[in-house]
Design a protein around this motif. Structure first.
Motif, PDB file in Angstrom:
ATOM      1  N   VAL A 143       0.862  -1.181   0.000  1.00  0.00           N
ATOM      2  CA  VAL A 143       0.000   0.000   0.000  1.00  0.00           C
ATOM      3  C   VAL A 143       0.898   1.230   0.000  1.00  0.00           C
ATOM      4  O   VAL A 143       1.535   1.554   1.002  1.00  0.00           O
ATOM      5  CB  VAL A 143      -0.943   0.014   1.218  1.00  0.00           C
ATOM      6  CG1 VAL A 143      -1.852   1.244   1.176  1.00  0.00           C
ATOM      7  CG2 VAL A 143      -1.781  -1.262   1.258  1.00  0.00           C
ATOM      8  N   LEU A 144       0.954   1.894  -1.162  1.00  0.00           N
ATOM      9  CA  LEU A 144       1.903   2.973  -1.374  1.00  0.00           C
ATOM     10  C   LEU A 144       1.191   4.275  -1.749  1.00  0.00           C
ATOM     11  O   LEU A 144       0.001   4.278  -2.033  1.00  0.00           O
ATOM     12  CB  LEU A 144       2.890   2.608  -2.491  1.00  0.00           C
ATOM     13  CG  LEU A 144       3.575   1.237  -2.402  1.00  0.00           C
ATOM     14  CD1 LEU A 144       4.453   1.020  -3.620  1.00  0.00           C
ATOM     15  CD2 LEU A 144       4.380   1.124  -1.119  1.00  0.00           C
ATOM     16  N   GLY A 145       1.956   5.356  -1.747  1.00  0.00           N
ATOM     17  CA  GLY A 145       1.372   6.634  -2.126  1.00  0.00           C
ATOM     18  C   GLY A 145       2.433   7.628  -2.550  1.00  0.00           C
ATOM     19  O   GLY A 145       3.621   7.488  -2.213  1.00  0.00           O
ATOM     20  N   LEU A 146       2.003   8.623  -3.299  1.00  0.00           N
ATOM     21  CA  LEU A 146       2.860   9.707  -3.716  1.00  0.00           C
ATOM     22  C   LEU A 146       2.159  11.028  -3.447  1.00  0.00           C
ATOM     23  O   LEU A 146       0.968  11.168  -3.728  1.00  0.00           O
ATOM     24  CB  LEU A 146       3.166   9.632  -5.222  1.00  0.00           C
ATOM     25  CG  LEU A 146       3.941   8.434  -5.760  1.00  0.00           C
ATOM     26  CD1 LEU A 146       4.031   8.525  -7.285  1.00  0.00           C
ATOM     27  CD2 LEU A 146       5.328   8.365  -5.146  1.00  0.00           C
ATOM     28  N   SER A 147       2.896  11.983  -2.891  1.00  0.00           N
ATOM     29  CA  SER A 147       2.441  13.364  -2.833  1.00  0.00           C
ATOM     30  C   SER A 147       3.316  14.118  -3.820  1.00  0.00           C
ATOM     31  O   SER A 147       4.538  14.185  -3.644  1.00  0.00           O
ATOM     32  CB  SER A 147       2.568  13.946  -1.425  1.00  0.00           C
ATOM     33  OG  SER A 147       1.600  13.384  -0.572  1.00  0.00           O
ATOM     34  N   VAL A 148       2.691  14.646  -4.862  1.00  0.00           N
ATOM     35  CA  VAL A 148       3.432  15.220  -5.978  1.00  0.00           C
ATOM     36  C   VAL A 148       3.169  16.724  -6.055  1.00  0.00           C
ATOM     37  O   VAL A 148       2.010  17.159  -6.014  1.00  0.00           O
ATOM     38  CB  VAL A 148       3.013  14.560  -7.309  1.00  0.00           C
ATOM     39  CG1 VAL A 148       3.860  15.083  -8.458  1.00  0.00           C
ATOM     40  CG2 VAL A 148       3.123  13.036  -7.207  1.00  0.00           C
ATOM     41  N   TYR A 149       4.235  17.506  -6.152  1.00  0.00           N
ATOM     42  CA  TYR A 149       4.110  18.959  -6.171  1.00  0.00           C
ATOM     43  C   TYR A 149       4.769  19.523  -7.432  1.00  0.00           C
ATOM     44  O   TYR A 149       5.876  19.111  -7.805  1.00  0.00           O
ATOM     45  CB  TYR A 149       4.758  19.569  -4.934  1.00  0.00           C
ATOM     46  CG  TYR A 149       4.110  19.122  -3.647  1.00  0.00           C
ATOM     47  CD1 TYR A 149       3.078  19.860  -3.066  1.00  0.00           C
ATOM     48  CD2 TYR A 149       4.521  17.944  -3.022  1.00  0.00           C
ATOM     49  CE1 TYR A 149       2.474  19.441  -1.894  1.00  0.00           C
ATOM     50  CE2 TYR A 149       3.912  17.522  -1.851  1.00  0.00           C
ATOM     51  CZ  TYR A 149       2.889  18.276  -1.295  1.00  0.00           C
ATOM     52  OH  TYR A 149       2.291  17.851  -0.141  1.00  0.00           O
ATOM     53  N   PHE A 150       4.077  20.466  -8.055  1.00  0.00           N
ATOM     54  CA  PHE A 150       4.577  21.120  -9.251  1.00  0.00           C
ATOM     55  C   PHE A 150       4.919  22.576  -8.938  1.00  0.00           C
ATOM     56  O   PHE A 150       4.395  23.167  -7.991  1.00  0.00           O
ATOM     57  CB  PHE A 150       3.547  21.047 -10.376  1.00  0.00           C
ATOM     58  CG  PHE A 150       3.309  19.634 -10.873  1.00  0.00           C
ATOM     59  CD1 PHE A 150       4.034  19.130 -11.945  1.00  0.00           C
ATOM     60  CD2 PHE A 150       2.374  18.812 -10.254  1.00  0.00           C
ATOM     61  CE1 PHE A 150       3.830  17.837 -12.391  1.00  0.00           C
ATOM     62  CE2 PHE A 150       2.162  17.515 -10.689  1.00  0.00           C
ATOM     63  CZ  PHE A 150       2.892  17.022 -11.766  1.00  0.00           C
ATOM     64  N   GLU A 151       5.779  23.147  -9.760  1.00  0.00           N
ATOM     65  CA  GLU A 151       6.273  24.503  -9.506  1.00  0.00           C
ATOM     66  C   GLU A 151       5.170  25.550  -9.490  1.00  0.00           C
ATOM     67  O   GLU A 151       5.250  26.547  -8.775  1.00  0.00           O
ATOM     68  CB  GLU A 151       7.318  24.878 -10.567  1.00  0.00           C
ATOM     69  CG  GLU A 151       8.076  26.151 -10.259  1.00  0.00           C
ATOM     70  CD  GLU A 151       9.230  26.385 -11.219  1.00  0.00           C
ATOM     71  OE1 GLU A 151       9.888  27.422 -11.075  1.00  0.00           O
ATOM     72  OE2 GLU A 151       9.472  25.533 -12.095  1.00  0.00           O
ATOM     73  N   ASN A 152       4.103  25.327 -10.261  1.00  0.00           N
ATOM     74  CA  ASN A 152       3.014  26.309 -10.316  1.00  0.00           C
ATOM     75  C   ASN A 152       2.060  26.212  -9.126  1.00  0.00           C
ATOM     76  O   ASN A 152       1.085  26.944  -9.047  1.00  0.00           O
ATOM     77  CB  ASN A 152       2.237  26.172 -11.625  1.00  0.00           C
ATOM     78  CG  ASN A 152       1.534  24.828 -11.764  1.00  0.00           C
ATOM     79  OD1 ASN A 152       1.650  23.966 -10.894  1.00  0.00           O
ATOM     80  ND2 ASN A 152       0.820  24.638 -12.852  1.00  0.00           N
ATOM     81  N   GLY A 153       2.325  25.284  -8.193  1.00  0.00           N
ATOM     82  CA  GLY A 153       1.484  25.155  -7.006  1.00  0.00           C
ATOM     83  C   GLY A 153       0.544  23.976  -7.029  1.00  0.00           C
ATOM     84  O   GLY A 153      -0.031  23.612  -5.997  1.00  0.00           O
ATOM     85  N   LEU A 154       0.350  23.354  -8.187  1.00  0.00           N
ATOM     86  CA  LEU A 154      -0.522  22.188  -8.273  1.00  0.00           C
ATOM     87  C   LEU A 154       0.062  21.034  -7.474  1.00  0.00           C
ATOM     88  O   LEU A 154       1.278  20.832  -7.446  1.00  0.00           O
ATOM     89  CB  LEU A 154      -0.676  21.759  -9.732  1.00  0.00           C
ATOM     90  CG  LEU A 154      -1.881  22.290 -10.504  1.00  0.00           C
ATOM     91  CD1 LEU A 154      -1.751  21.957 -11.984  1.00  0.00           C
ATOM     92  CD2 LEU A 154      -3.177  21.720  -9.943  1.00  0.00           C
ATOM     93  N   SER A 155      -0.802  20.274  -6.834  1.00  0.00           N
ATOM     94  CA  SER A 155      -0.335  19.097  -6.107  1.00  0.00           C
ATOM     95  C   SER A 155      -1.311  17.938  -6.308  1.00  0.00           C
ATOM     96  O   SER A 155      -2.507  18.140  -6.532  1.00  0.00           O
ATOM     97  CB  SER A 155      -0.173  19.400  -4.619  1.00  0.00           C
ATOM     98  OG  SER A 155      -1.403  19.747  -4.041  1.00  0.00           O
ATOM     99  N   VAL A 156      -0.750  16.748  -6.250  1.00  0.00           N
ATOM    100  CA  VAL A 156      -1.532  15.522  -6.439  1.00  0.00           C
ATOM    101  C   VAL A 156      -1.238  14.589  -5.280  1.00  0.00           C
ATOM    102  O   VAL A 156      -0.072  14.353  -4.944  1.00  0.00           O
ATOM    103  CB  VAL A 156      -1.155  14.820  -7.768  1.00  0.00           C
ATOM    104  CG1 VAL A 156      -1.984  13.551  -7.947  1.00  0.00           C
ATOM    105  CG2 VAL A 156      -1.332  15.758  -8.946  1.00  0.00           C
ATOM    106  N   ASP A 157      -2.271  14.070  -4.652  1.00  0.00           N
ATOM    107  CA  ASP A 157      -2.111  13.059  -3.609  1.00  0.00           C
ATOM    108  C   ASP A 157      -2.640  11.752  -4.181  1.00  0.00           C
ATOM    109  O   ASP A 157      -3.844  11.631  -4.463  1.00  0.00           O
ATOM    110  CB  ASP A 157      -2.887  13.462  -2.349  1.00  0.00           C
ATOM    111  CG  ASP A 157      -2.414  12.694  -1.134  1.00  0.00           C
ATOM    112  OD1 ASP A 157      -1.198  12.590  -0.918  1.00  0.00           O
ATOM    113  OD2 ASP A 157      -3.279  12.183  -0.390  1.00  0.00           O
ATOM    114  N   PHE A 158      -1.763  10.785  -4.391  1.00  0.00           N
ATOM    115  CA  PHE A 158      -2.101   9.576  -5.137  1.00  0.00           C
ATOM    116  C   PHE A 158      -1.736   8.351  -4.308  1.00  0.00           C
ATOM    117  O   PHE A 158      -0.571   8.129  -3.997  1.00  0.00           O
ATOM    118  CB  PHE A 158      -1.318   9.569  -6.453  1.00  0.00           C
ATOM    119  CG  PHE A 158      -1.862   8.651  -7.517  1.00  0.00           C
ATOM    120  CD1 PHE A 158      -2.141   7.324  -7.241  1.00  0.00           C
ATOM    121  CD2 PHE A 158      -2.074   9.110  -8.800  1.00  0.00           C
ATOM    122  CE1 PHE A 158      -2.627   6.474  -8.213  1.00  0.00           C
ATOM    123  CE2 PHE A 158      -2.566   8.290  -9.789  1.00  0.00           C
ATOM    124  CZ  PHE A 158      -2.842   6.957  -9.496  1.00  0.00           C
ATOM    125  N   SER A 159      -2.715   7.541  -3.934  1.00  0.00           N
ATOM    126  CA  SER A 159      -2.450   6.283  -3.242  1.00  0.00           C
ATOM    127  C   SER A 159      -2.796   5.131  -4.172  1.00  0.00           C
ATOM    128  O   SER A 159      -3.704   5.236  -5.002  1.00  0.00           O
ATOM    129  CB  SER A 159      -3.264   6.195  -1.944  1.00  0.00           C
ATOM    130  OG  SER A 159      -4.652   6.319  -2.191  1.00  0.00           O
TER     131      SER A 159
END
Length: 264
Positions: A84-100
């Motif tokens: 059971v894994l996950g990624l918190s992904v951040y982009f320079e323009n402020g967008l973020s993705v929380d993906f499990s």
């Protein structure tokens, strides 16, 4: 800063990639975005089912490479178990993705807010259905369920955004919403009847003393920020003492970007 169109474009790109990647069996959008984004500041929250444990490592590698190629400036890897894994992904323009992501059989919903973006099998849909029923039954048993954690963090996030806008009245209102979630959890934790509960003075004395610090001494950035941090600290302590809620450290990361931008 990004726009709503930028966010939707990124969500569509992720969905297309996951759908075309053979290791994945289905994809859910979870959280507020599943029922309509509140405003531009809402993140993209996703949960994917993987075709068996044997495909977890491959899916993880492909997903990490995908986000890196998209230009993510920070990819925070999370692991709740070997599968059971996950990624918190951040982009320079402020967008973020929380993906499990996890094997479909191990999908566990924590919020009633979800939407199936695609499914490659009936087993994925069946697992999601079973988990939605489980949430309903858990709510009946305790009067609240893990969705209250979404409500708490959603309210606290509204407070953060209001502070960025220097909208102190709305920040105070959002802080009050979050405090109500904390009070409901404490009522159930103390085995009191939640429905139309009014006898807050009967709650644990130490809890009530700490609660006083969650009220702002002044309605400005400094006063509201200090009260917000006290509320978050108390909330974490209370939830970790519960046997009917599962505290999720990943939720704290949703607030991180906004906390860094607020200067009292």
């Amino acid at each position: 800063m990004y726009t709503s169109a930028d966010r939707q474009k990124l969500a569509d790109t992720i969905c297309k990639f996951v759908q075309q990647t053979p290791e994945f069996e289905g994809l859910l959008q979870i959280g507020s975005g599943a029922v309509g984004y509140t405003d531009i500041y809402s993140d993209i929250d996703l949960m994917a089912g993987i075709l068996g444990r044997k495909n977890v490592c491959s899916a993880d590698e492909k997903l990490s490479s995908f986000f890196a190629e998209l230009g993510a400036v920070w990819i925070d890897h999370r692991m709740w178990s070997d599968f059971v894994l996950g990624l918190s992904v951040y982009f320079e323009n402020g967008l973020s993705v929380d993906f499990s992501y996890m094997p479909t059989k191990e999908i566990a919903l924590r919020s009633p807010y979800f939407k199936i973006l695609f499914s490659k099998s009936a087993s994925f849909e069946q697992r999601v259905y079973e988990q939605s029923i489980y949430l309903v039954e858990k709510a009946k048993q305790y009067g609240i369920d893990n969705s209250i954690q979404h409500s708490f963090f959603y309210a606290l996030r509204k407070c953060e955004i209001a502070l960025l806008r220097r909208d102190f009245i709305y920040a105070d209102m959002a802080l009050s919403e979050a405090r109500q979630c904390l009070l409901q959890i404490e009522v159930v934790k103390e085995h009191k009847k939640l429905h139309q509960f009014k006898a807050f003075h009967t709650l644990d004395g130490d809890f009530l003393k700490e609660l006083e610090y969650t009220y702002p001494a002044s309605r400005n950035t400094e006063g509201l920020s200090r009260a917000k941090e006290c509320l978050l600290d108390q909330y974490q302590n209370v939830v970790k003492q519960c046997n009917f809620l599962e505290f999720e450290e990943a939720q704290l990361k949703i607030l991180k970007r906004f906390q860094e931008e607020i200067v009292p």
